[in-house]
Every structure is written in C-alpha cells, then in structure tokens.
Scaffold this active site. Structure first.
Site, PDB file in Angstrom:
ATOM      1  N   TYR A 163      -8.142   3.284  -9.203  1.00  0.00           N
ATOM      2  CA  TYR A 163      -7.099   3.233  -8.167  1.00  0.00           C
ATOM      3  C   TYR A 163      -5.791   3.809  -8.715  1.00  0.00           C
ATOM      4  O   TYR A 163      -5.127   4.615  -8.069  1.00  0.00           O
ATOM      5  CB  TYR A 163      -6.879   1.787  -7.700  1.00  0.00           C
ATOM      6  N   ASP A 169     -12.355   0.176  -1.755  1.00  0.00           N
ATOM      7  CA  ASP A 169     -11.925   0.228  -0.360  1.00  0.00           C
ATOM      8  C   ASP A 169     -10.888   1.308  -0.125  1.00  0.00           C
ATOM      9  O   ASP A 169     -10.815   1.903   0.952  1.00  0.00           O
ATOM     10  CB  ASP A 169     -11.362  -1.133   0.060  1.00  0.00           C
ATOM     11  N   LYS A 225     -15.626  -8.363  -2.377  1.00  0.00           N
ATOM     12  CA  LYS A 225     -14.364  -8.427  -1.631  1.00  0.00           C
ATOM     13  C   LYS A 225     -14.418  -7.401  -0.500  1.00  0.00           C
ATOM     14  O   LYS A 225     -14.530  -6.207  -0.735  1.00  0.00           O
ATOM     15  CB  LYS A 225     -13.177  -8.122  -2.526  1.00  0.00           C
TER      16      LYS A 225
END
Length: 523
Positions: free
Chosen positions: A262, A297, A369
């Site tokens: 990320y 995500d 998650k």
C-alpha cells in the site's frame, strides 16, 4: 466443506509460488536495516520523548550514529557500549547525545557476547509490558467476544483525539466492536513520529503513543460499562512502520493496518525501505498478538474489481507468506478485500459473492477484513444504503470476520454519529435475519458463482507464477498491482536503507523471534 469446488492442487500451486516470492524477497530483507528499524530498537530499549525543539530522542540517537559512527553495525552495539562505559540508562544516553556530551569515536565497542547482558534489563522492561497487554487482551476476548460473529468495525476521524473519543464511545454504545482511528493525511510520509496528545489533523488524527493511550483507556472504560471488549485499530504503515507497531504493542492496540505494498503503490514510498520495515513490524505484531489488516482492497480503487480480481487474490497469497516469514500465525492475518464491484455490472452481486467465498475457503483460519463499497458510491444516499445492504449480505453469508461498515454518506462527508448508527443497525438487521443462511445454501455446479471463483483462482495462479519467475520488485515496477508502476530505486525513504555489516546485531528482533518460536512449539 467447499461450496465452490475449487481445485486443491491449484490452490497449493498458487501458495508455493507465493512462498518462493516471499523467500526471494526475504533474502534481500535480511541483508539490510533501515533508520526506522533502528529507531524502533531505541524505543524498545526505553528511549522516548522529545528534546526542546520537539525532535524525538530515537531520531536523535540514530541520526547521531549516522553522522559520527556506523549505523550498519546497528544501534544496539552502540547502546550496549555506552551503557557499559557510562552506567547510564539508554534514555539518559539519548539525552547526553542530544547535548553532544558523548564522543562516539572514543567509545570502545563491546563484543557480541556482552551486548545482550548489558541491554537485557531494558529490552525486558518493554517486552514484559507487551506480554502483559497481550495476556490481558486474550482473557477479555475469551470472556466477552463471540468468535463466530462478525466484528462490526467503524472509523472515527475528527483530527482531535478527544473528539475521537466522544465519537468512539457513541459508536460502541450503538454496537460497534472495533474502532479505527483514521490517521491524519500525510503522516505516512513523516520520517518521525509526533509526540504527545494532538488536537489537529487533516482527515484524521496523528498516530502518537499518547493518543493510542488516551483512546485505549476510553475504550476500556466503555467496554467495562457495556461488558464487552472494544478493539482498537491504527496504522503501522508509512516511513515509521515498525516504530508505530512497537507503540501499538506497548499500548495494547488490537489491530494494525500493515501492508508494505500500500505504501509503495499509493504513497510512493521506496519498495526496499518499506519491505524491510514491514518485516520487523510484523514480527512485533506477531509477538504482541496484534491482528494485521492488509491493503488489497485499495487496489480496486484504481483498478476494475471484475477485471483485476485475480490481483487481489494473488496479493493475499503473497501477504500470507510474508506474514509466515515474520512468524505470524493465520489467526492474526486479517487479509483484505473489498466489495467494489460496479453496481451496473449484470450479476455483479454473484461475482462479489464468489470472490468473498473464495477468500473464505482458501484462507479458512484468517480473520478476513472485508471493506465496503467506496469507489462506486455516488452521493445518492438511498442507493448507497442499498449497496451497503448487499455488502452486508455477502459479509454475513461468507463469514467475513472483520466487517468494516459502509456509510450511506460515503462520498459526501466524514460520517456523522447518525450515519454510523444507521450502518450498525443495517449490519445487525442482516446478521440477525440471515444468521444461518450460509448453512442452508449450495452453489449450482459449474454455475456463475463456481465458474467465476475457478477463473479468478486460475488467473491468480498464473500471475503468481509470472512474479515467481521475475521477482516481486520487477512485478511492482511493471505495474502489476493497482495498475501503478514504481521504481525500485525511486520513491521516498531510500536514503534510510543501510546494508548490514557482518557485525550487525538486533537483540530485540532476536529475542522476539526466539519467544514466538518457543510459544509456537508449546514450550
């Protein structure tokens, strides 16, 4: 029992490619340290606080050694030598260095076998605090938490830690199980951790150890009132990734957003720096029993969720193996994914159900998650509420453990307390009315859902094979994830990467790894 009829052989092939990718990268990681790794060692030796111009003492120590010594030896060898020479604590030595009262070139360096005895009392003080926090959390969770129920996860993001506390307490009273304090915009690019309580931030609140402590105490108070354990989340990411992991461990945070890719992809942090930092941060999280949240995500905010679903699965496989390298068991791996399917795509709900069930079946022991819709939220709150309802149905049906709640006002403003109330109410309604839905359904053999899952797994396996052949660094340079290309020698923080001398030591890391291995063997 599998509902998707996935190939066990294909899953194993994908996992083996991911394992080789992680091993190849770990060979690089083991040869280097970083300024943030060394500052983390300082913090776990008990060095804390700031000088009269607000420079953190861990930064002072590491910068001083860089300027007057050789950081490739590791900060521990210097601190052990200075403890032996002066008889001072590491904290007092840091203050002496700040005043330039110690000259490193006149310090006789200690031998390897002297380092641990000299630093042992200081390391043990921190590790004992972390062990106490872990034990307390385990007892509370065992007594108060339903292991089969999704953990309802909401965010607070006022910029003021005291306002965050007010909002977090309100969310807990409405039914939230997990509170995430969103970090202020830009903190991931600071090469130091701010100190003390803070009341200013942009889109979030500074991650400081004192802010962690304030929120932890508030959630414990409201937890006692409600007879439940409220979990606390923050970010172990950015240029201070392992330092923040250490502070979170000391203050009993329960989850940490912790994904190097990320930072590389979305914050342009140098990939070498962040992969080295990630390893130490994950060992700390594993030692402390903290669940990590990975960031797959986010890929779907810049890529299409249908076309690039296989990159999410591939990254989950890689993150799993990186976590194993850091001695982190599956039950602490909160692998991430998201309901970001285009609402205009025919059968989009079926494709999303396939993706979520596939993740559940491939990573059965991981507390996945699951992130709510964001990319395709338009500001139409009625449609947004319907999108969140579909997301809640998939979450409940496929037993996602960490359930980050969608806000009907996403894309409009930072959530109000009333927005969170409606989000929690919606999730609880679905959870109750569809409680045993999963046990009562089967998916049609070779139907849309089974076929979609098999295709995504096949594409992810091909991608992992390709990355296995070329290496993770080159794959990132080619824009494999999220369609974003980063250079291995570009980005922020590369100057803080140091090749280890053969005499390098990190007794904090060694002691944590020894303790984790001992615990895993049941000794």
């Amino acid at each position: 029992m599998s509902k998707l009829n996935l190939s066990i052989e294909t899953i194993e092939e994908a996992r083996q490619h991911a394992k080789k990718i992680a091993e190849d990268t770990q060979t690089f990681i083991d040869q280097y340290t970083t300024v943030s790794v060394e500052r983390t060692v300082c913090r776990l030796l008990g060095i804390d606080g700031v000088n009269d111009i607000d420079v953190p003492y861990p930064n002072i120590v590491v910068s001083y050694i860089q300027k007057h010594g050789d950081l490739s030896l590791g900060v521990s060898r210097y601190m052990a030598s200075l403890v032996k020479l002066t008889g001072y604590s590491p904290q007092k030595i840091a203050k002496e260095l700040d005043q330039e009262l110690i000259q490193l070139d006149r310090v006789e360096m200690v031998n390897d076998d002297e380092i641990m005895p000299l630093l042992h009392p200081h390391i043990n003080a921190s590790l004992d605090q972390i062990k106490t926090a872990k034990t307390y959390r385990s007892k509370k969770i065992e007594a108060l938490q339903d292991p089969d129920k999704p953990l309802l996860y909401v965010i607070v993001a006022t910029g003021n830690i005291y306002e965050d506390v007010t909002q977090a307490k309100a969310a807990a009273r409405n039914g939230a199980d997990v509170i995430a304090v969103i970090r202020t915009t830009g903190q991931s690019l600071l090469d130091y951790v701010p100190y003390g309580p803070t009341t200013e931030g942009f889109g979030g609140t500074y991650a400081t150890q004192e802010n962690f402590n304030i929120m932890r105490n508030a959630l414990d108070d409201i937890g006692d009132e409600l007879h439940k354990y409220i979990m606390l989340v923050n970010y172990a990411s950015g240029l201070c990734m392992p330092e923040i992991a250490a502070m979170g461990a000391l203050e009993r945070l329960d989850m940490m957003l912790n994904d190097s890719l990320y930072g590389v992809l979305f914050r342009d942090i140098n990939m070498k720096r962040t992969l080295i930092d990630q390893y130490f941060s994950r060992v700390i999280n594993a030692y402390a029993g903290i669940i990590i949240n990975t960031g797959e995500d986010n890929y779907l905010t810049t890529s299409d969720a249908y076309e690039e679903a296989h990159t999410v699965l591939a990254s989950q496989f890689i993150n799993e193996q990186f976590a194993f390298k850091a001695l982190m068991p599956s039950h602490l791996q909160g692998l991430g994914h998201a309901f970001e399917i285009d609402p205009n795509l025919p059968n989009g709900f079926l494709y999303e159900l396939a993706q979520a069930e596939m993740a559940r079946e491939i990573f059965p022991d991981a507390p996945l998650k699951y992130m709510p819709p964001t990319k395709h939220m338009t500001g139409n709150i009625f449609k947004g509420y319907a999108q969140n309802t579909l997301f809640n149905i998939v979450t409940t049906t496929t037993k996602q453990r960490i359930h980050l709640l969608g806000m009907l006002t996403e894309a409009v403003h930072t959530p109000f307390m009333s927005d969170r109330y409606l989000a929690i109410d919606n999730a609880r309604y679905i959870e109750n009315t569809m409680k045993d839905f999963y046990q009562d359904i089967e998916f049609k053999k070779d139907g849309i859902i089974q076929s979609r899952a098999k295709d995504v797994l096949k594409d992810a396996t091909h991608l992992l094979k390709d990355i296995d052949q070329k290496g993770l660094f080159q794959a990132i340079e080619e824009g494999t994830f999220a369609g974003i290309k980063r250079s291995r020698d570009g980005g922020k923080g590369l100057e803080g990467v140091i090749k280890k001398d053969e005499r390098y030591v990190n007794p904090v890391l060694d002691e944590m790894k020894r303790a984790i291995k001992e615990a895993n063997n049941g000794l």
